[in-house]
Scaffold this motif. Structure first.
Motif, PDB file in Angstrom:
ATOM      1  N   PHE A  34      -0.365  -6.306   9.972  1.00 41.79           N
ATOM      2  CA  PHE A  34       0.562  -5.187   9.929  1.00 41.79           C
ATOM      3  C   PHE A  34       0.313  -4.269  11.122  1.00 41.79           C
ATOM      4  O   PHE A  34      -0.820  -4.109  11.561  1.00 41.79           O
ATOM      5  CB  PHE A  34       0.352  -4.362   8.650  1.00 41.79           C
ATOM      6  CG  PHE A  34       0.458  -5.147   7.362  1.00 41.79           C
ATOM      7  CD1 PHE A  34      -0.593  -5.953   6.938  1.00 41.79           C
ATOM      8  CD2 PHE A  34       1.591  -5.065   6.574  1.00 41.79           C
ATOM      9  CE1 PHE A  34      -0.509  -6.680   5.751  1.00 41.79           C
ATOM     10  CE2 PHE A  34       1.685  -5.786   5.392  1.00 41.79           C
ATOM     11  CZ  PHE A  34       0.628  -6.593   4.983  1.00 41.79           C
ATOM     12  N   TYR A  36       1.192  -0.219  11.909  1.00 43.03           N
ATOM     13  CA  TYR A  36       1.709   1.051  11.425  1.00 43.03           C
ATOM     14  C   TYR A  36       1.694   2.059  12.574  1.00 43.03           C
ATOM     15  O   TYR A  36       0.851   1.982  13.466  1.00 43.03           O
ATOM     16  CB  TYR A  36       0.836   1.598  10.298  1.00 43.03           C
ATOM     17  CG  TYR A  36       1.071   0.987   8.933  1.00 43.03           C
ATOM     18  CD1 TYR A  36       0.415  -0.189   8.554  1.00 43.03           C
ATOM     19  CD2 TYR A  36       1.925   1.592   8.015  1.00 43.03           C
ATOM     20  CE1 TYR A  36       0.617  -0.735   7.294  1.00 43.03           C
ATOM     21  CE2 TYR A  36       2.129   1.050   6.748  1.00 43.03           C
ATOM     22  CZ  TYR A  36       1.476  -0.110   6.402  1.00 43.03           C
ATOM     23  OH  TYR A  36       1.677  -0.653   5.144  1.00 43.03           O
ATOM     24  N   GLN A  38       1.708   6.355  13.331  1.00 44.26           N
ATOM     25  CA  GLN A  38       1.491   7.669  12.720  1.00 44.26           C
ATOM     26  C   GLN A  38       1.855   8.746  13.719  1.00 44.26           C
ATOM     27  O   GLN A  38       1.215   8.864  14.774  1.00 44.26           O
ATOM     28  CB  GLN A  38       0.035   7.824  12.276  1.00 44.26           C
ATOM     29  CG  GLN A  38      -0.237   9.105  11.509  1.00 44.26           C
ATOM     30  CD  GLN A  38      -1.670   9.191  11.021  1.00 44.26           C
ATOM     31  OE1 GLN A  38      -2.600   8.721  11.658  1.00 44.26           O
ATOM     32  NE2 GLN A  38      -1.862   9.802   9.846  1.00 44.26           N
ATOM     33  N   LEU A  44       1.493   7.263   7.555  1.00 41.31           N
ATOM     34  CA  LEU A  44       1.705   6.040   8.322  1.00 41.31           C
ATOM     35  C   LEU A  44       3.044   5.405   7.938  1.00 41.31           C
ATOM     36  O   LEU A  44       3.422   5.380   6.763  1.00 41.31           O
ATOM     37  CB  LEU A  44       0.587   5.033   8.046  1.00 41.31           C
ATOM     38  CG  LEU A  44      -0.718   5.250   8.802  1.00 41.31           C
ATOM     39  CD1 LEU A  44      -1.490   6.423   8.243  1.00 41.31           C
ATOM     40  CD2 LEU A  44      -1.571   3.993   8.764  1.00 41.31           C
ATOM     41  N   LEU A  46       5.363   1.843   8.466  1.00 39.73           N
ATOM     42  CA  LEU A  46       5.285   0.442   8.867  1.00 39.73           C
ATOM     43  C   LEU A  46       6.230   0.154  10.024  1.00 39.73           C
ATOM     44  O   LEU A  46       7.422   0.473   9.966  1.00 39.73           O
ATOM     45  CB  LEU A  46       5.631  -0.467   7.692  1.00 39.73           C
ATOM     46  CG  LEU A  46       5.543  -1.968   7.984  1.00 39.73           C
ATOM     47  CD1 LEU A  46       4.070  -2.381   8.117  1.00 39.73           C
ATOM     48  CD2 LEU A  46       6.228  -2.776   6.899  1.00 39.73           C
ATOM     49  N   PHE A  90      -1.738   1.838  14.477  1.00 36.44           N
ATOM     50  CA  PHE A  90      -2.826   1.188  13.753  1.00 36.44           C
ATOM     51  C   PHE A  90      -2.442  -0.248  13.420  1.00 36.44           C
ATOM     52  O   PHE A  90      -1.364  -0.509  12.884  1.00 36.44           O
ATOM     53  CB  PHE A  90      -3.123   1.917  12.452  1.00 36.44           C
ATOM     54  CG  PHE A  90      -3.716   3.288  12.624  1.00 36.44           C
ATOM     55  CD1 PHE A  90      -2.911   4.402  12.694  1.00 36.44           C
ATOM     56  CD2 PHE A  90      -5.098   3.446  12.728  1.00 36.44           C
ATOM     57  CE1 PHE A  90      -3.454   5.663  12.862  1.00 36.44           C
ATOM     58  CE2 PHE A  90      -5.653   4.707  12.894  1.00 36.44           C
ATOM     59  CZ  PHE A  90      -4.834   5.812  12.962  1.00 36.44           C
ATOM     60  N   LEU A 100      -5.869  -2.984   2.608  1.00 41.53           N
ATOM     61  CA  LEU A 100      -5.730  -3.231   4.035  1.00 41.53           C
ATOM     62  C   LEU A 100      -7.018  -2.829   4.752  1.00 41.53           C
ATOM     63  O   LEU A 100      -7.665  -1.854   4.366  1.00 41.53           O
ATOM     64  CB  LEU A 100      -4.570  -2.410   4.608  1.00 41.53           C
ATOM     65  CG  LEU A 100      -3.159  -2.798   4.170  1.00 41.53           C
ATOM     66  CD1 LEU A 100      -2.162  -1.720   4.581  1.00 41.53           C
ATOM     67  CD2 LEU A 100      -2.761  -4.135   4.764  1.00 41.53           C
ATOM     68  N   PHE A 102      -8.076  -1.512   8.379  1.00 40.40           N
ATOM     69  CA  PHE A 102      -7.429  -0.937   9.549  1.00 40.40           C
ATOM     70  C   PHE A 102      -8.345  -0.940  10.768  1.00 40.40           C
ATOM     71  O   PHE A 102      -9.568  -0.814  10.632  1.00 40.40           O
ATOM     72  CB  PHE A 102      -7.019   0.513   9.281  1.00 40.40           C
ATOM     73  CG  PHE A 102      -5.826   0.662   8.395  1.00 40.40           C
ATOM     74  CD1 PHE A 102      -5.966   0.714   7.017  1.00 40.40           C
ATOM     75  CD2 PHE A 102      -4.556   0.757   8.939  1.00 40.40           C
ATOM     76  CE1 PHE A 102      -4.859   0.861   6.194  1.00 40.40           C
ATOM     77  CE2 PHE A 102      -3.441   0.900   8.121  1.00 40.40           C
ATOM     78  CZ  PHE A 102      -3.593   0.953   6.747  1.00 40.40           C
ATOM     79  N   GLY A 103      -7.728  -1.029  11.951  1.00 40.39           N
ATOM     80  CA  GLY A 103      -8.439  -0.743  13.177  1.00 40.39           C
ATOM     81  C   GLY A 103      -8.582   0.760  13.344  1.00 40.39           C
ATOM     82  O   GLY A 103      -8.062   1.543  12.548  1.00 40.39           O
ATOM     83  N   THR A 104      -9.269   1.158  14.404  1.00 36.59           N
ATOM     84  CA  THR A 104      -9.527   2.578  14.627  1.00 36.59           C
ATOM     85  C   THR A 104      -8.387   3.293  15.324  1.00 36.59           C
ATOM     86  O   THR A 104      -8.448   4.487  15.550  1.00 36.59           O
ATOM     87  CB  THR A 104     -10.820   2.776  15.427  1.00 36.59           C
ATOM     88  OG1 THR A 104     -10.763   1.960  16.597  1.00 36.59           O
ATOM     89  CG2 THR A 104     -12.042   2.397  14.598  1.00 36.59           C
TER      90      THR A 104
ATOM     91  N   TYR B  35      -6.867   6.048   0.621  1.00 38.38           N
ATOM     92  CA  TYR B  35      -7.623   5.797   1.842  1.00 38.38           C
ATOM     93  C   TYR B  35      -8.113   7.136   2.378  1.00 38.38           C
ATOM     94  O   TYR B  35      -7.552   8.194   2.075  1.00 38.38           O
ATOM     95  CB  TYR B  35      -6.744   5.151   2.921  1.00 38.38           C
ATOM     96  CG  TYR B  35      -6.274   3.741   2.632  1.00 38.38           C
ATOM     97  CD1 TYR B  35      -5.098   3.514   1.911  1.00 38.38           C
ATOM     98  CD2 TYR B  35      -6.982   2.636   3.107  1.00 38.38           C
ATOM     99  CE1 TYR B  35      -4.649   2.234   1.658  1.00 38.38           C
ATOM    100  CE2 TYR B  35      -6.532   1.345   2.864  1.00 38.38           C
ATOM    101  CZ  TYR B  35      -5.360   1.155   2.138  1.00 38.38           C
ATOM    102  OH  TYR B  35      -4.916  -0.130   1.899  1.00 38.38           O
ATOM    103  N   GLY B  42     -11.084   5.774  11.861  1.00 35.59           N
ATOM    104  CA  GLY B  42      -9.947   5.031  11.345  1.00 35.59           C
ATOM    105  C   GLY B  42      -9.751   5.300   9.871  1.00 35.59           C
ATOM    106  O   GLY B  42     -10.195   6.307   9.328  1.00 35.59           O
TER     107      GLY B  42
END
Lengths: 112, 115
Positions: A34, A36, A38, A44, A46, A90, A100, A102-104, B35, B42
């Motif tokens: 995915f 996203y 922001q 976030l 999609l 992201f 999920l 997520f990357g940073t 989250y 992140g």
């Protein structure tokens, strides 16, 4: 377990130039991927997702991404950047887990 | 239709106090996720609810964190005895079903600042 690496925490492009945001994943099972976006002070949204149907995925706002299993990559591209594309992006992976990963994130700046 | 809503949008508290964060998912969505988004870290998963099943609490960082979901809809995340490291944006998301390919729709988040 799954993980995502986003290369480049900050990317700057000129308006009208190609946007390329990199994402590499690690997954012990076939992944779902995915992207996203922001915008400041927002949640976030999609952009697009890969669900194993087609390796080239088209999303909203002219973005697309290609799933490359051999390279474990899912890079996000847009042919021509707009000022409105400035945001944080992201990449996320899911496979066999409830959530999920997520990357940073990569902050995209568009220079007029 | 209405998206995921969260309240409050901002919360400032003193170290040691308890806080409650609220999430209203999209109507009809059976899966709900919390989250945490910290600077430079992140997004990290905290907890997941699906229907009437027992929640997946595997992401909660300590026993000071808890969450509940009443009537399969609204969820509350509670942090007891807050610490400065709890300062972050807490994001809630919901999806129609528990299917890995279902899109998770995110709320705008609650920004928590612990002084």
């Amino acid at each position: 377990a799954q993980s995502v690496t986003q290369l480049g925490s900050h990317v700057s492009v000129s308006e009208g130039a190609l946007v390329l945001l990199r994402c590499n994943y690690s997954s012990s099972v076939p992944p779902y991927l995915f992207w996203y976006v922001q915008y400041p002070n927002q949640g976030l949204q999609l952009l697009l997702k890969y669900t194993s149907a087609a390796t080239l995925v088209k999303g909203i706002n002219g973005f697309e991404a290609e799933f490359k299993k051999s390279e474990t990559s899912f890079h996000l591209t847009k042919p021509s950047a707009h000022m409105s594309d400035a945001a944080e992006y992201f990449c996320a992976v899911r496979g066999g887990e409830n959530n999920l990963f997520f990357g940073t994130g990569t902050r995209l700046t568009v220079i007029p | 239709g209405a998206g995921v809503s969260q309240s409050p949008s901002n919360k400032v508290t003193e170290k040691g106090k308890d806080v409650e964060l609220r999430c209203d998912p999209i109507s009809g969505h059976t899966a709900l996720y919390w989250y945490r988004q910290s600077l430079g870290q992140g997004l990290e998963f905290l907890i997941y609810f699906q229907g009437n099943s027992a929640p997946d609490k595997s992401g909660l960082p300590s026993d000071r964190f808890s969450a509940e979901r009443t009537g399969g809809s609204v969820s509350t995340l509670t942090i007891q005895r807050t610490q400065q490291e709890d300062s972050a944006v807490y994001l809630c998301a919901s999806s129609l079903r528990f299917v890995e390919t279902d899109t998770q729709y995110f709320g705008p988040g609650t920004r928590l600042t612990v002084l």
